[in-house]
Write a protein that holds these residues in place. Structure first.
Motif, PDB file in Angstrom:
ATOM      1  N   ASN A   1       0.870  -1.296   0.068  1.00 14.97           N
ATOM      2  CA  ASN A   1      -0.156   0.024   0.064  1.00 14.97           C
ATOM      3  C   ASN A   1       0.668   1.134   0.006  1.00 14.97           C
ATOM      4  O   ASN A   1       0.279   2.171   0.265  1.00 14.97           O
ATOM      5  CB  ASN A   1      -0.854   0.015   1.428  1.00 14.97           C
ATOM      6  CG  ASN A   1      -0.179   0.116   2.573  1.00 14.97           C
ATOM      7  OD1 ASN A   1       1.079   0.221   2.744  1.00 14.97           O
ATOM      8  ND2 ASN A   1      -1.003  -0.132   3.594  1.00 14.97           N
ATOM      9  N   ARG A   2       2.102   1.260  -0.290  1.00 12.07           N
ATOM     10  CA  ARG A   2       3.100   2.105  -0.229  1.00 12.07           C
ATOM     11  C   ARG A   2       2.510   3.513  -1.058  1.00 12.07           C
ATOM     12  O   ARG A   2       2.584   4.529  -0.714  1.00 12.07           O
ATOM     13  CB  ARG A   2       4.580   1.841  -0.563  1.00 12.07           C
ATOM     14  CG  ARG A   2       5.626   2.990  -0.267  1.00 12.07           C
ATOM     15  CD  ARG A   2       6.828   2.322  -0.528  1.00 12.07           C
ATOM     16  NE  ARG A   2       7.276   1.546   0.017  1.00 12.07           N
ATOM     17  CZ  ARG A   2       7.523   1.492   1.453  1.00 12.07           C
ATOM     18  NH1 ARG A   2       7.902   2.590   2.020  1.00 12.07           N
ATOM     19  NH2 ARG A   2       7.842   0.166   1.941  1.00 12.07           N
ATOM     20  N   GLN A   3       2.173   2.973  -2.233  1.00 15.10           N
ATOM     21  CA  GLN A   3       1.691   4.005  -3.326  1.00 15.10           C
ATOM     22  C   GLN A   3       0.565   4.600  -2.852  1.00 15.10           C
ATOM     23  O   GLN A   3       0.435   6.110  -2.800  1.00 15.10           O
ATOM     24  CB  GLN A   3       1.758   3.442  -4.705  1.00 15.10           C
ATOM     25  CG  GLN A   3       2.840   3.059  -5.261  1.00 15.10           C
ATOM     26  CD  GLN A   3       2.503   2.478  -6.695  1.00 15.10           C
ATOM     27  OE1 GLN A   3       1.710   1.267  -6.827  1.00 15.10           O
ATOM     28  NE2 GLN A   3       3.027   2.687  -7.672  1.00 15.10           N
ATOM     29  N   ILE A   4      -0.516   3.919  -2.300  1.00 16.22           N
ATOM     30  CA  ILE A   4      -1.773   4.673  -2.066  1.00 16.22           C
ATOM     31  C   ILE A   4      -1.695   5.616  -0.825  1.00 16.22           C
ATOM     32  O   ILE A   4      -2.064   6.670  -0.728  1.00 16.22           O
ATOM     33  CB  ILE A   4      -2.707   3.717  -1.910  1.00 16.22           C
ATOM     34  CG1 ILE A   4      -3.146   2.808  -3.244  1.00 16.22           C
ATOM     35  CG2 ILE A   4      -4.138   4.176  -1.089  1.00 16.22           C
ATOM     36  CD1 ILE A   4      -3.779   3.925  -3.979  1.00 16.22           C
ATOM     37  N   ILE A   5      -1.036   5.058   0.230  1.00 21.48           N
ATOM     38  CA  ILE A   5      -0.754   5.626   1.473  1.00 21.48           C
ATOM     39  C   ILE A   5      -0.057   6.967   1.134  1.00 21.48           C
ATOM     40  O   ILE A   5      -0.506   8.306   1.879  1.00 21.48           O
ATOM     41  CB  ILE A   5      -0.073   4.913   2.595  1.00 21.48           C
ATOM     42  CG1 ILE A   5      -0.975   3.755   2.839  1.00 21.48           C
ATOM     43  CG2 ILE A   5       0.224   5.745   3.904  1.00 21.48           C
ATOM     44  CD1 ILE A   5      -2.232   3.999   3.657  1.00 21.48           C
ATOM     45  N   ASN A   6       1.089   7.112   0.415  1.00 21.33           N
ATOM     46  CA  ASN A   6       1.766   8.179   0.408  1.00 21.33           C
ATOM     47  C   ASN A   6       0.941   9.222  -0.424  1.00 21.33           C
ATOM     48  O   ASN A   6       1.098  10.504  -0.521  1.00 21.33           O
ATOM     49  CB  ASN A   6       3.106   7.964  -0.386  1.00 21.33           C
ATOM     50  CG  ASN A   6       4.316   7.440   0.768  1.00 21.33           C
ATOM     51  OD1 ASN A   6       4.704   8.330   1.354  1.00 21.33           O
ATOM     52  ND2 ASN A   6       4.431   6.335   0.664  1.00 21.33           N
ATOM     53  N   SER A   7       0.075   8.900  -1.569  1.00 23.59           N
ATOM     54  CA  SER A   7      -0.789   9.369  -2.506  1.00 23.59           C
ATOM     55  C   SER A   7      -1.792  10.282  -1.399  1.00 23.59           C
ATOM     56  O   SER A   7      -1.898  11.390  -1.688  1.00 23.59           O
ATOM     57  CB  SER A   7      -1.409   8.592  -3.444  1.00 23.59           C
ATOM     58  OG  SER A   7      -2.475   9.374  -4.203  1.00 23.59           O
ATOM     59  N   GLU A   8      -2.333   9.497  -0.480  1.00 20.51           N
ATOM     60  CA  GLU A   8      -3.332  10.135   0.358  1.00 20.51           C
ATOM     61  C   GLU A   8      -2.795  11.056   1.225  1.00 20.51           C
ATOM     62  O   GLU A   8      -3.413  12.267   1.339  1.00 20.51           O
ATOM     63  CB  GLU A   8      -4.067   8.915   1.075  1.00 20.51           C
ATOM     64  CG  GLU A   8      -4.824   8.102   0.325  1.00 20.51           C
ATOM     65  CD  GLU A   8      -5.544   6.939   1.187  1.00 20.51           C
ATOM     66  OE1 GLU A   8      -4.928   6.659   2.400  1.00 20.51           O
ATOM     67  OE2 GLU A   8      -6.563   6.471   0.665  1.00 20.51           O
ATOM     68  N   ILE A   9      -1.544  10.750   1.628  1.00 20.62           N
ATOM     69  CA  ILE A   9      -0.945  11.981   2.459  1.00 20.62           C
ATOM     70  C   ILE A   9      -0.441  13.286   1.721  1.00 20.62           C
ATOM     71  O   ILE A   9      -0.845  14.334   2.124  1.00 20.62           O
ATOM     72  CB  ILE A   9       0.746  11.354   2.937  1.00 20.62           C
ATOM     73  CG1 ILE A   9       0.166  10.180   3.818  1.00 20.62           C
ATOM     74  CG2 ILE A   9       1.295  12.329   3.401  1.00 20.62           C
ATOM     75  CD1 ILE A   9       1.763   9.822   4.538  1.00 20.62           C
ATOM     76  N   ALA A  10      -0.231  13.105   0.517  1.00 23.26           N
ATOM     77  CA  ALA A  10       0.116  14.526  -0.464  1.00 23.26           C
ATOM     78  C   ALA A  10      -1.226  14.935  -0.729  1.00 23.26           C
ATOM     79  O   ALA A  10      -1.314  16.189  -0.811  1.00 23.26           O
ATOM     80  CB  ALA A  10       0.738  13.780  -2.031  1.00 23.26           C
TER      81      ALA A  10
END
Length: 248
Positions: free
Chosen positions: A99-108
């Motif tokens: 989930n690294r991509q999704i979590i960092n995307s949501e943080i951005a």
């Protein structure tokens, strides 16, 4: 049947490497059939047949031994399960390889509440493919909700203008209108799929944001699509001028 066979052949070849692109092409093909006034019964039979084949393939693949299962099928299955699986609050915010991509995307996107301005993004250092598949998240982080709305509006303007050109095309020859609608949908539908994945409205697909994501061939093809649309638009304008001149 010939048309369906050609579409099925190309989508099958694309499906091996990119499921989302194949699905987008199928949806656009169905929409263009509707515009071309293909019998609704035939379209319904086609949709039912496609769904039946897809469900059969995945059902057969799921019962195969793990050594025989294709890696791409397993990847698709994991992405869909990751999208719809329920997690407790602690695991939902734990960053893993899956989930690294999704979590960092949501943080951005969350940081976009207080836009940091162009070239001031911090999540681009942590978000994989921040320059390509997840560029929309960085755009929101830097430009805030204003940037997101303007981006969406610009893609909708492309679709609206293409629809206006298609309506002005000669009804005795639907080919130019179908070109305009099909090519504009290729751009806009890909854009909305990319933005939807970025905000976690769907599983990760790998679709770029047309004309915004960094890339070579993708930008060239998008510009070719726009060039064809503009060419047809110019022909429509010239035909209208000729008709008005003849009437005078």
């Amino acid at each position: 049947l010939i048309l369906v066979g050609i579409i099925g052949l190309f989508c099958s070849l694309i499906l091996i490497q990119n499921l989302s692109t194949a699905v987008i092409l199928v949806l656009i093909s169905l929409f263009m059939m509707m515009i071309a006034e293909v019998d609704w019964k035939k379209i319904g039979i086609l949709i039912g047949s496609v769904l039946a084949v897809v469900l059969l393939v995945f059902a057969v693949h799921s019962v195969l031994p793990k050594d025989w299962q294709l890696k791409r099928f397993v990847t698709w299955e994991n992405r869909v399960l990751e999208m719809f699986s329920s997690k407790n609050e602690e695991d939902a915010y734990k960053i893993t390889d899956e989930n690294r991509q999704i979590i960092n995307s949501e943080i951005a996107i969350a940081k976009g509440i207080h836009a940091c301005g162009p070239r001031n993004s911090t999540q681009r250092d942590y978000l994989p493919l921040a320059f390509s598949d997840f560029i929309f998240a960085i755009l929101v982080e830097e430009w805030g909700i204003f940037g997101a709305l303007v981006t969406i509006l610009l893609y909708l303007c492309i679709l609206a203008r293409a629809g206006r050109v298609a309506r002005k095309c000669d009804r005795r020859n639907l080919v130019p209108a179908l070109y305009v609608i099909g090519l504009s949908l290729l751009i806009v539908l890909q854009a909305f799929v990319s933005m939807g994945v970025t905000v976690h409205l769907g599983p990760v697909t790998g679709q770029q944001l047309p004309l915004i994501s960094r890339g070579g061939m993708g930008i060239i093809l998008t510009c070719c699509y726009l060039g064809i649309i503009i060419n047809i638009s110019n022909k429509v304008i010239n035909e209208e001028k000729e008709e008005s001149t003849q009437k005078k």
